[in-house]
Enzyme design. Structure first.
Site, PDB file in Angstrom:
ATOM      1  CD  GLU A  31      -3.123  -0.606   0.046  1.00 28.10           C
ATOM      2  OE1 GLU A  31      -3.310  -0.314  -1.325  1.00 28.10           O
ATOM      3  OE2 GLU A  31      -3.559  -1.289   0.567  1.00 28.10           O
ATOM      4  CB  THR A  33       4.700  -0.040  -2.648  1.00 23.86           C
ATOM      5  OG1 THR A  33       3.145  -0.636  -3.358  1.00 23.86           O
ATOM      6  CG2 THR A  33       5.236  -0.482  -0.942  1.00 23.86           C
ATOM      7  N   GLY A 120     -12.957   2.842  -0.352  1.00 29.41           N
ATOM      8  CA  GLY A 120     -11.599   2.110  -1.324  1.00 29.41           C
ATOM      9  C   GLY A 120     -11.236   1.230  -1.965  1.00 29.41           C
ATOM     10  CB  SER A 124     -12.849   7.431  -9.086  1.00 27.30           C
ATOM     11  OG  SER A 124     -11.303   7.204  -8.083  1.00 27.30           O
ATOM     12  CD  GLU A 156      -8.480   9.413 -10.120  1.00 25.85           C
ATOM     13  OE1 GLU A 156      -7.951  10.008  -9.101  1.00 25.85           O
ATOM     14  OE2 GLU A 156      -9.173   8.466  -9.959  1.00 25.85           O
ATOM     15  CG  ASP A 168      -6.627   2.205  -7.217  1.00 30.64           C
ATOM     16  OD1 ASP A 168      -5.759   1.973  -6.631  1.00 30.64           O
ATOM     17  OD2 ASP A 168      -6.880   3.355  -6.771  1.00 30.64           O
TER      18      ASP A 168
HETATM   19  C1  GLA Z   1      -5.211   5.162  -3.523  1.00 29.03           C
HETATM   20  C2  GLA Z   1      -4.521   5.227  -5.230  1.00 29.03           C
HETATM   21  C3  GLA Z   1      -3.496   4.162  -5.579  1.00 29.03           C
HETATM   22  C4  GLA Z   1      -2.196   3.397  -4.096  1.00 29.03           C
HETATM   23  C5  GLA Z   1      -3.218   3.191  -2.844  1.00 29.03           C
HETATM   24  C6  GLA Z   1      -2.229   3.091  -1.880  1.00 29.03           C
HETATM   25  O1  GLA Z   1      -5.558   3.975  -4.104  1.00 29.03           O
HETATM   26  O2  GLA Z   1      -4.951   5.380  -6.349  1.00 29.03           O
HETATM   27  O3  GLA Z   1      -2.102   4.767  -6.085  1.00 29.03           O
HETATM   28  O4  GLA Z   1      -1.507   4.977  -4.249  1.00 29.03           O
HETATM   29  O5  GLA Z   1      -3.965   4.392  -2.990  1.00 29.03           O
HETATM   30  O6  GLA Z   1      -1.794   1.672  -1.881  1.00 29.03           O
END
Ligand code: GLA
Length: 376
Positions: A31, A33, A120, A124, A156, A168
């Site tokens: 995360e 990372t 989370g 999006s 984004e 994501d």
């Molecule tokens: C969000 C961001 C990702 C990533 C996570 C954390 O989801 O969109 O790119 O940085 O946070 O791991």
């Protein structure tokens, strides 16, 4: 969902279009990372955004969002950006496609989704990927799947104010049923990992504390990492060791030091988890998940009271692994639970959370699914 979308499509535009969908994602470990050039371990899930779309022969895009119950029309030039934040995701995808030499003309669309917002799970990215994939298919632009993920990420950055990494959108586009993906965010090499932990379940516990990355300190975290990487003299924190971090301790702020300490630790954890997964050693996987949680809470400071409570409760219930998932500032924990403990854990999580915070958390069993596709 499909019939509901079609009903609205007929009502707003008449006739029929083609259906496209793209998924939300989970992330087992790794995360914050991705923007540090390091590893992530996501998978697409069985919750998606679906759209019915058809070219309309004009230079205007007309879109109705069922969930927001809002209709927007916009042109395709830079100055035509809509003010509604949900529509900016779609506008951004159109613009980023055009910037890459792709063709986009006017279209009509209706969309809906079941990716919980602000949990989370990357609603999006699912929205961006659905439209990026659909536009690429409809105008036969031939943009490869990686670049479709990049289109979402640039959307984004340039239209929504979140300097996110690639995880994501990558997961939403590339996801494969029954598989997690280990992605190296520096080389963009990735591997599918079959994921079917015998004797365990993966479940999300959603605190329903709303997480919103735009306007949240997400970008500040990224800036901290970049400052420390520059102080050490590496391109990405992924390349730094704890010793190197130690050597610049007096050149960086205490806060930046803590952020980097978390990221360097997390990079090693992802690799340790990969190794443990290959051996079927889920106890180690789980232990690393807890380490990530407390790193995100105490060093990266992106957790919140409710999520820390859920992690503590999971530990008390004997859950193998639990951690906050995604960008943070609210949302879900991801839990690796032994089959025989599952029911009692869910019961205790619901009751305990309700007693403390006045509402039950939402529970989502994880089903790993396919990413962006045209629906038949
Ligand atoms: C969000 C961001 C990702 C990533 C996570 C954390 O989801 O969109 O790119 O940085 O946070 O791991």
């Amino acid at each position: 969902m499909k019939s509901q979308i079609h009903e609205q499509f007929e009502k707003h535009f008449g006739g029929e279009g083609s259906f496209y969908a793209s998924s939300g994602r989970i992330n087992l470990i790794g995360e914050h990372t991705d923007y540090n050039g390091s590893f992530v371990f996501p998978g697409a899930i069985d919750k998606c955004i679906m759209a019915e779309i058809r070219k309309n022969g004009t230079d205007k895009v007309r879109v109705f969002s069922i969930d927001i119950n809002d209709y927007v029309e916009f042109g395709l030039n830079e100055e035509d950006a809509p003010s509604q934040s949900w529509a900016r995701y779609i506008f951004g995808v159109c613009r980023e496609t055009i910037k890459r030499g792709g063709k986009v003309e006017g279209f009509d669309a209706v969309f809906a989704g079941n990716v919980p917002l602000g949990a989370g799970l990357s609603s999006s990215a699912a929205l961006e990927s659905t439209f990026a994939f659909a536009i690429n298919d409809m105008w036969e632009n031939g943009i490869d799947k990686f670049e479709l993920a990049r289109i979402g990420q640039s959307t984004e950055h340039n239209y929504c104010g979140v300097k996110c990494g690639i995880m994501d959108q990558f997961a939403s586009v590339m996801g494969k049923k029954g598989h997690l993906m280990r992605l190296d965010c520096r080389s963009m090499e990735f591997e599918y990992f079959p994921f079917d932990p015998k004797g365990y379940k993966l479940v999300l516990v959603d605190s329903r504390v709303k997480h919103q990355l735009s306007g949240s300190p997400y970008n500040d975290r990224r800036n901290s990492c970049e400052r420390v990487a520059a102080a050490i003299g590496v391109e990405f924190l992924r390349e730094a060791t704890m010793e190197q971090l130690e050597s610049v301790k007096d050149k960086v702020s205490e806060e930046d030091y803590m952020r980097a300490e978390y990221v360097i630790g997390e990079t090693s954890r992802v690799l340790e988890v990969c190794e443990a997964l290959q051996k079927g050693d889920y106890e180690t996987v789980g232990a690393k998940m807890y380490e990530t949680h407390w790193g995100m809470s105490k060093l990266y400071e992106v957790s919140c009271e409710e999520l820390d409570y859920l992690a503590e409760l999971a530990k008390e219930c004997g859950v193998t692994g639990c951690r906050i998932m995604g960008g943070g500032f609210g949302g879900c924990t991801i839990n690796l639970v032994k089959d025989e403990l599952y029911d009692s854990f869910i019961e205790k999580a619901k009751a305990g959370f309700n007693e403390k915070y006045g509402h039950e958390p939402q529970i989502y069993p994880v089903v790993i699914s396919d990413g962006a596709h045209k629906c038949c």
